[in-house]
Motif scaffolding. Structure first.
Motif: not given
Length: 377
Positions: A223-224, A248-258
């Motif tokens: 999810d995140r 690839e690993c993130l769900t369609d409604d997920g959030i990624f913080l770099l």
């Protein structure tokens, strides 16, 4: 001018004049001035640039009472561009070659992070967070790091039960904080054996799986996703691979913080030669265009936050801890290591103070949040 063949007097005059342009006096009275103990210093700096500057410091050829301010003055005046541009061009070419292929992902773990947790326990905060703190309203390193962890959780909109991937999880500090405060389930990957072992102990009792694993081998849906201070080791030619794996690993409604150090000046510039050789081999600081190009077609950029000046304060705090705790470390590390580590921490502090490098937190989603994204500061 062929600086490699200058006489001692000419080399000394040349280097002295260059430093003077930045307000640095050789053998001067101010804390930011340098004291030269070996006259070979002048030709070495002219011949080898920043590598010679750092190595000669490690060997005791010169000293400076306030190294961080020395580097602030030097870099703010852009004196690094005035000495031996051929060396800089060669280093840039080397950086491009090194990032062409799949570097050994475990090399940096062995070289830098596996040198001993005792060093990092002395240097870091109580949670052992080895990335920039967030100093707004913070009075100590512990508070700044906790602020940063909370800031990331806020930006991720964390909720209980969410499945979170931490790419480059360090000693597990973020995942443990998120599990304690939000009840998340986590997976952390690291290429450091020492970190993986300690992170497993640190996260014991929580639903957290710590893996000694290259991010390219990670599978699953999350999810995140967070990556806090690891992207600097990826390399330009691997940026697309990195973001494809995250998508690839993130769900369609997920959030990624770099969370990454950033270079806002020159796309493709190589890592400083001394840092490359002694601190972070095969590392590269990304530019805005590097990141932007790699995320096109994969992510929507929701937020881009720069708090680079906070790294100056963080590095100074790390050095203060290192200095005060040196008596606990000197049986394991010698005087040359002490000078190397001091030079590393304080030169980097000066670099951030001069605003030559930045600290970015970038929030990404796969399709854009339907109701928009509200960031936190």
């Amino acid at each position: 001018m062929n600086t490699e063949t200058l006489s001692l007097s000419s080399a000394q005059e040349f280097v002295t004049n260059i430093f003077y342009r930045a307000g640095i006096t050789v053998n001067g009275p101010r804390a930011s001035d340098i004291k030269v103990h070996n006259t070979k210093f002048y030709n070495r700096v002219l011949a080898q640039g920043s590598l010679g500057l750092g190595e000669s410091y490690m060997e005791g050829w010169w000293d400076c009472e306030d190294l961080s301010q020395f580097f602030f003055l030097l870099l703010r005046a852009r004196l690094d561009e005035a000495v031996n541009p051929a060396t800089l061009a060669l280093q840039s070419l080397k950086s491009k070659v090194l990032t062409l292929g799949r570097n050994d992902p475990y090399k940096i773990g062995q070289f830098h992070y596996d040198i001993g947790d005792d060093l990092y326990r002395v240097m870091l905060d109580k949670r052992m967070i080895y990335t920039c703190g967030y100093w707004r309203d913070a009075l100590s390193l512990d508070e700044a790091q906790e602020n940063k962890l909370q800031l990331i959780c806020d930006k991720l909109y964390l909720e209980p039960g969410m499945r979170v991937l931490d790419i480059g999880c360090g000693w597990g500090g973020f995942l443990k904080y998120a599990a304690e405060n939000y009840g998340i389930k986590g997976v952390g990957v690291t290429v450091s054996k020492e970190q993986a072992s300690e992170a497993k102990k640190n996260c014991r009792g929580f639903d957290i799986d710590i893996r000694l694993e290259d991010y390219r081998e990670t599978v699953g849906q999350f999810d995140r996703i967070v990556s806090i201070g690891m992207f600097e080791h990826v390399g330009k030619k691997n940026y697309l691979t990195f973001f494809k794996k995250a998508a690839e690993c993130l769900t369609d409604d997920g959030i990624f913080l770099l969370h990454t150090i950033g270079n806002s000046e020159v796309s493709g510039a190589g890592t400083d030669p001394w840092i490359e050789k002694y601190i972070f081999p095969n590392s590269m600081i990304p530019s805005i265009s590097h990141v932007a190009t790699a995320i096109e077609g994969l992510f929507v950029m929701e937020d881009w936050h720069n708090f680079g000046p906070d790294y100056d304060k963080t590095l100074l705090s790390w050095f203060e801890n290192f200095e005060h705790g040196w008596s606990k470390l000197q049986d394991k590390f010698d005087k040359t290591f002490y000078r190397k580590w001091k030079y590393y921490l304080l030169s980097c502090a000066g670099t951030f103070r001069a605003r030559r490098t930045q600290l970015w937190q970038i929030v990404l989603t796969k399709h854009g949040l339907v109701n928009g994204y509200t960031s936190f500061r």
